[in-house]
Motif scaffolding. Sequence first.
Motif, PDB file in Angstrom:
ATOM      1  N   ILE A 314     127.449  55.888  16.390  1.00 30.03           N
ATOM      2  CA  ILE A 314     126.330  55.458  15.546  1.00 30.03           C
ATOM      3  C   ILE A 314     125.027  55.415  16.332  1.00 30.03           C
ATOM      4  CG2 ILE A 314     125.456  53.628  14.056  1.00 30.03           C
ATOM      5  CD1 ILE A 314     128.395  52.741  13.689  1.00 30.03           C
ATOM      6  N   LEU A 315     125.043  54.778  17.495  1.00 34.22           N
ATOM      7  CA  LEU A 315     123.821  54.559  18.255  1.00 34.22           C
ATOM      8  C   LEU A 315     123.525  55.635  19.284  1.00 34.22           C
ATOM      9  CD1 LEU A 315     124.014  50.703  18.925  1.00 34.22           C
ATOM     10  CD2 LEU A 315     122.871  51.918  17.074  1.00 34.22           C
ATOM     11  N   GLY A 316     124.534  56.390  19.676  1.00 39.02           N
ATOM     12  CA  GLY A 316     124.345  57.359  20.756  1.00 39.02           C
ATOM     13  C   GLY A 316     123.185  58.303  20.510  1.00 39.02           C
ATOM     14  N   GLY A 317     123.151  58.921  19.343  1.00 40.71           N
ATOM     15  CA  GLY A 317     122.100  59.879  19.035  1.00 40.71           C
ATOM     16  C   GLY A 317     120.762  59.253  18.747  1.00 40.71           C
ATOM     17  N   GLN A 318     120.717  57.932  18.573  1.00 39.15           N
ATOM     18  CA  GLN A 318     119.469  57.251  18.280  1.00 39.15           C
ATOM     19  C   GLN A 318     118.684  56.890  19.538  1.00 39.15           C
ATOM     20  OE1 GLN A 318     118.744  57.208  15.028  1.00 39.15           O
ATOM     21  NE2 GLN A 318     120.783  58.077  14.718  1.00 39.15           N
ATOM     22  N   ILE A 319     119.383  56.526  20.617  1.00 38.60           N
ATOM     23  CA  ILE A 319     118.676  55.945  21.764  1.00 38.60           C
ATOM     24  C   ILE A 319     119.229  56.368  23.125  1.00 38.60           C
ATOM     25  CG2 ILE A 319     120.141  53.879  21.823  1.00 38.60           C
ATOM     26  CD1 ILE A 319     116.295  54.091  22.475  1.00 38.60           C
ATOM     27  N   SER A 320     120.459  56.878  23.211  1.00 36.61           N
ATOM     28  CA  SER A 320     121.118  56.947  24.520  1.00 36.61           C
ATOM     29  C   SER A 320     120.870  58.228  25.301  1.00 36.61           C
ATOM     30  CB  SER A 320     122.639  56.778  24.335  1.00 36.61           C
ATOM     31  OG  SER A 320     123.213  57.957  23.786  1.00 36.61           O
ATOM     32  N   TRP A 321     120.138  59.192  24.764  1.00 39.52           N
ATOM     33  CA  TRP A 321     119.986  60.498  25.402  1.00 39.52           C
ATOM     34  C   TRP A 321     119.609  60.410  26.882  1.00 39.52           C
ATOM     35  CZ3 TRP A 321     120.926  64.827  22.321  1.00 39.52           C
ATOM     36  CH2 TRP A 321     120.980  64.587  20.939  1.00 39.52           C
ATOM     37  N   LEU A 322     118.654  59.586  27.204  1.00 42.26           N
ATOM     38  CA  LEU A 322     118.106  59.549  28.562  1.00 42.26           C
ATOM     39  C   LEU A 322     118.421  58.257  29.303  1.00 42.26           C
ATOM     40  CD1 LEU A 322     114.677  61.201  27.753  1.00 42.26           C
ATOM     41  CD2 LEU A 322     116.582  62.222  28.982  1.00 42.26           C
ATOM     42  N   LEU A 412     119.824  65.419  36.329  1.00 45.83           N
ATOM     43  CA  LEU A 412     119.541  66.360  35.249  1.00 45.83           C
ATOM     44  C   LEU A 412     120.829  66.922  34.653  1.00 45.83           C
ATOM     45  CD1 LEU A 412     116.517  68.248  36.860  1.00 45.83           C
ATOM     46  CD2 LEU A 412     116.454  66.557  35.003  1.00 45.83           C
ATOM     47  N   ALA A 413     121.820  67.177  35.507  1.00 42.96           N
ATOM     48  CA  ALA A 413     123.097  67.695  35.018  1.00 42.96           C
ATOM     49  C   ALA A 413     123.785  66.677  34.117  1.00 42.96           C
ATOM     50  CB  ALA A 413     124.003  68.062  36.198  1.00 42.96           C
ATOM     51  N   VAL A 414     123.781  65.408  34.518  1.00 37.02           N
ATOM     52  CA  VAL A 414     124.361  64.354  33.681  1.00 37.02           C
ATOM     53  C   VAL A 414     123.631  64.271  32.348  1.00 37.02           C
ATOM     54  CG1 VAL A 414     124.664  61.858  33.474  1.00 37.02           C
ATOM     55  CG2 VAL A 414     125.235  63.009  35.616  1.00 37.02           C
ATOM     56  N   THR A 415     122.319  64.390  32.382  1.00 38.84           N
ATOM     57  CA  THR A 415     121.520  64.355  31.154  1.00 38.84           C
ATOM     58  C   THR A 415     121.923  65.475  30.212  1.00 38.84           C
ATOM     59  OG1 THR A 415     119.645  63.373  32.336  1.00 38.84           O
ATOM     60  CG2 THR A 415     119.171  64.465  30.232  1.00 38.84           C
ATOM     61  N   ALA A 416     122.088  66.687  30.757  1.00 31.97           N
ATOM     62  CA  ALA A 416     122.461  67.828  29.921  1.00 31.97           C
ATOM     63  C   ALA A 416     123.858  67.683  29.351  1.00 31.97           C
ATOM     64  CB  ALA A 416     122.360  69.121  30.732  1.00 31.97           C
ATOM     65  N   ALA A 469     113.373  71.845  32.829  1.00 32.12           N
ATOM     66  CA  ALA A 469     114.286  70.698  32.842  1.00 32.12           C
ATOM     67  C   ALA A 469     113.829  69.627  31.853  1.00 32.12           C
ATOM     68  CB  ALA A 469     114.372  70.119  34.253  1.00 32.12           C
ATOM     69  N   VAL A 470     112.518  69.392  31.811  1.00 31.83           N
ATOM     70  CA  VAL A 470     111.991  68.409  30.870  1.00 31.83           C
ATOM     71  C   VAL A 470     112.249  68.856  29.433  1.00 31.83           C
ATOM     72  CG1 VAL A 470     109.901  67.304  30.004  1.00 31.83           C
ATOM     73  CG2 VAL A 470     110.245  67.569  32.476  1.00 31.83           C
ATOM     74  N   VAL A 471     112.005  70.134  29.152  1.00 30.81           N
ATOM     75  CA  VAL A 471     112.226  70.658  27.802  1.00 30.81           C
ATOM     76  C   VAL A 471     113.687  70.508  27.396  1.00 30.81           C
ATOM     77  CG1 VAL A 471     112.235  72.755  26.400  1.00 30.81           C
ATOM     78  CG2 VAL A 471     110.270  72.239  27.865  1.00 30.81           C
ATOM     79  N   ALA A 472     114.589  70.861  28.298  1.00 29.07           N
ATOM     80  CA  ALA A 472     116.016  70.744  27.985  1.00 29.07           C
ATOM     81  C   ALA A 472     116.417  69.288  27.767  1.00 29.07           C
ATOM     82  CB  ALA A 472     116.849  71.355  29.108  1.00 29.07           C
ATOM     83  N   ALA A 473     115.818  68.378  28.534  1.00 26.79           N
ATOM     84  CA  ALA A 473     116.177  66.964  28.421  1.00 26.79           C
ATOM     85  C   ALA A 473     115.716  66.357  27.106  1.00 26.79           C
ATOM     86  CB  ALA A 473     115.593  66.183  29.592  1.00 26.79           C
ATOM     87  N   VAL A 474     114.580  66.803  26.581  1.00 22.97           N
ATOM     88  CA  VAL A 474     114.041  66.194  25.353  1.00 22.97           C
ATOM     89  C   VAL A 474     114.330  67.023  24.111  1.00 22.97           C
ATOM     90  CG1 VAL A 474     112.198  65.052  26.641  1.00 22.97           C
ATOM     91  CG2 VAL A 474     111.758  67.280  25.575  1.00 22.97           C
ATOM     92  N   ALA A 475     114.993  68.163  24.251  1.00 25.30           N
ATOM     93  CA  ALA A 475     115.247  69.019  23.086  1.00 25.30           C
ATOM     94  C   ALA A 475     116.127  68.325  22.061  1.00 25.30           C
ATOM     95  CB  ALA A 475     115.892  70.330  23.534  1.00 25.30           C
ATOM     96  N   GLY A 476     117.189  67.677  22.516  1.00 23.39           N
ATOM     97  CA  GLY A 476     118.071  66.974  21.587  1.00 23.39           C
ATOM     98  C   GLY A 476     117.372  65.843  20.868  1.00 23.39           C
ATOM     99  N   PRO A 477     116.731  64.915  21.615  1.00 20.35           N
ATOM    100  CA  PRO A 477     115.974  63.860  20.934  1.00 20.35           C
ATOM    101  C   PRO A 477     114.901  64.398  19.992  1.00 20.35           C
ATOM    102  CG  PRO A 477     116.213  63.346  23.257  1.00 20.35           C
ATOM    103  CD  PRO A 477     116.770  64.724  23.066  1.00 20.35           C
ATOM    104  N   ALA A 478     114.252  65.491  20.388  1.00 24.01           N
ATOM    105  CA  ALA A 478     113.211  66.060  19.536  1.00 24.01           C
ATOM    106  C   ALA A 478     113.788  66.565  18.222  1.00 24.01           C
ATOM    107  CB  ALA A 478     112.499  67.198  20.269  1.00 24.01           C
ATOM    108  N   ALA A 479     114.957  67.195  18.276  1.00 20.18           N
ATOM    109  CA  ALA A 479     115.587  67.690  17.050  1.00 20.18           C
ATOM    110  C   ALA A 479     115.963  66.528  16.137  1.00 20.18           C
ATOM    111  CB  ALA A 479     116.817  68.522  17.396  1.00 20.18           C
ATOM    112  N   TYR A 480     116.537  65.486  16.710  1.00 21.44           N
ATOM    113  CA  TYR A 480     116.851  64.291  15.915  1.00 21.44           C
ATOM    114  C   TYR A 480     115.583  63.689  15.323  1.00 21.44           C
ATOM    115  CZ  TYR A 480     121.849  63.317  16.640  1.00 21.44           C
ATOM    116  OH  TYR A 480     123.217  63.340  16.590  1.00 21.44           O
ATOM    117  N   ALA A 481     114.533  63.611  16.140  1.00 16.98           N
ATOM    118  CA  ALA A 481     113.293  63.011  15.683  1.00 16.98           C
ATOM    119  C   ALA A 481     112.688  63.806  14.533  1.00 16.98           C
ATOM    120  CB  ALA A 481     112.300  62.918  16.842  1.00 16.98           C
TER     121      ALA A 481
END
Length: 752
Positions: A314-322, A412-416, A469-481
């Motif tokens: 439930i919460l993972g995709g809302q806040i936990s990305w980074l 960065l690898a853990v983030t991806a 690396a920044v783009v890859a890290a925020v791509a998922g949150p950006a899609a959700y947003a």
Amino acid sequence: MTSATDPHPHPTVTADATPPAPHPAPPDRAPRWSLPALIAVLILAAVLYSWNLSGSGLNSFYSAAVLSGTQSWKAWFFGSLDAGNFLTVDKPPFALMVMGLSCRVFGYGTWQMMLPMILLALATIWIVHASVKRVWGHGAATVAALVLALTPITVAINRDNNPDTLLVLLMAGGAALALRAVHNGRLLPLVGSAVCFGLAFNTKMLQGYIALPAVFAVYLYAAKPGLVKRIVNLLIAGVALAVSSFWWAAAVSLVPADDRPYIGGSTDGTAWDLIMGYNGLGRILGGEGNGGGGGGGGGGFSGTAGIGRLFNDILGGQISWLIPFAAIACAAGLLLRGRAPRTDLTRAALLLWGGWTALHYLTFAMAEGTMHPYYTTALAPGIAALCGGGGVMLLRAFRTDRRWAWVLPAGLAVTAVWAVVLLRRASGWNTWLWPAVAVVMALAIVGLLVFRSATGLRVRLLAASVTAAVVAAVAGPAAYAWSVPSGSGGGMGGTNPTAGPSTGSGFGGGPGGGGGPGGGGGRGDLGGGQLPGGTQQGGQADGQNGGFPGGQQGGQMPDGGNGQAPDGAGESGGAPPNGSGTGGTAPDGTDTGSGTRPGGAGGGFGGGGMGGGASSELVAYLKKHQDGAEWLLAVSSSQSAAQLILSSGEPVISMWGWSGSDKAMTVARLKELVKKGELHYIQIGGGGMGGGPGGGSDVSTEVTEWVRKNGTAVKESEYGGTAQSSSSSPSSSSSSESNQSTVYRLDPSDVG
């Protein structure tokens, strides 16, 4: 996670060195790209927070309170749900005051209500950017601003009229001022910080204090003045905190109980009980109208309480990305500053934002009471600051010390990897995205390693790798947003807003999820009460019968149905004060067509909310026969009352509040209102008097019995409606009647 070309590099930092404390870069040395980058982030955030806003459903509970505040200054001050000031909302009124002033100036409507909240959200980004820039430089500040702007749950809640947007602004402002006090040693910024947290308290009470221990502890440890002076300054700040926190509760207490509304959410009608109970320890421990634990009751909105809750479906995709990267960056940054002086600003900032994040994480993870997903937006400033500031420290250590060369790539690898896990949870949703994130991040890490020691023109390749690396890290949150304003995802608007696709089975799941709009799960045995957004009858609820948010019976649901739809349509119900509904009337008494309103829907007042409701035909009948009464109707719950207030523009009494546990209405109070001619109609039934976890109390039973004995049931034939209510005999006590709503007429002659 920051620019490799920051024009204000700090001295080389290693674990064995003692680096000098960094100083803010002079304004004239700011790179040319810094301001345009900030403006671009703010524009991006403004689009995310405002695009298609009029098609989004707001929380009708707060919308009704804002409307009432435009009709009565007394309601504006107390935060009353109704302009007659019978009952307040279950929060202090500061956020309602802000929205109410805007609506008084510009008129009542969605945009008028949300304009100040959007501006406040943008101001939060600016504050975090400025605070991070002061410590780590422009590149780190830009990354922090971008991360904050794209946090999915932050986008969802900043498009809603819940008070969390203002709460986060005030807490972020308090943290930034505290850091300034640490840096310059002055008292005034510290007092300003305390005032900000006090106003945050008057926005959501004890939630506004979660980060406060970290803020004051960092000042006590790292500020420049001597120990005695620091303690004295903190004591002065404590006085400012107390005054700014408790002025409203004290003012309310000075008003005689007979002259003020019942304070919603309290057990005795006082603000002090609300502070310590429902909005205090009740949120952490459960009870006090907050449900009974993380696995059920109110906690079910976010799943079972536990240390891993923020990473669940439930919460993972809302806040936990980074969160993993922020934790790594914070820990590594503290090690890198291990031998720095006590007053080192960088370490102080790491401790403050790290403490902010840790305290919020633990509070939300372990809370046994009501825990909505959107509460986690308070984590976003801390995560953003750590990603920006800690990221730049990892990048500098990566380039200058071989012993640290593995930390940034590992982070960065853990983030991806975590982003891939989160994206794969959303089965069938943007299936191309997770492979793209994995590939881009892999290439970025390779580029970092290859060009780690690059000089001259090859530095641009290193910068390109960092950017990737920044783009890859925020791509998922950006899609959700983006799914929220685009309408391609997002959970319950208004009552329980979320971003992205459905991935969980809690009450807060997105479209198609268990218990969410149109979902089939989320079943709970709750003993005949009701939960936000629907009318539950018979003790159990699922996604098909409206007991949980988004159910097909009442409540707010993205696809319309019998409840509140983001496009403003409802199968029945009155029109809004600033627009129109389906077959209803506006507050000025005119018939209107279809349209939208801040409450998020046309209505569906036949069961659309807790404790039943009323059809548009019945509303018209009640207004015609109001006979000068202060209140149009008395209903069981605040949800039903809010919908009726928005439909009719008239004050409506909520007898038992949001959770159903308020004891605002008693037989004696009801007799007094009827005898004075201030109330003629009362609705009982609809799943049990009072509804919610606290429904069926002795007080509500007494009121129900007295009304059935002394009142006259209004028959459907009298108003020609087709409401879900029943005109059963007043003497009937069958269980089927208790699950049906009936309106009774009461006159002064009925009071013995």
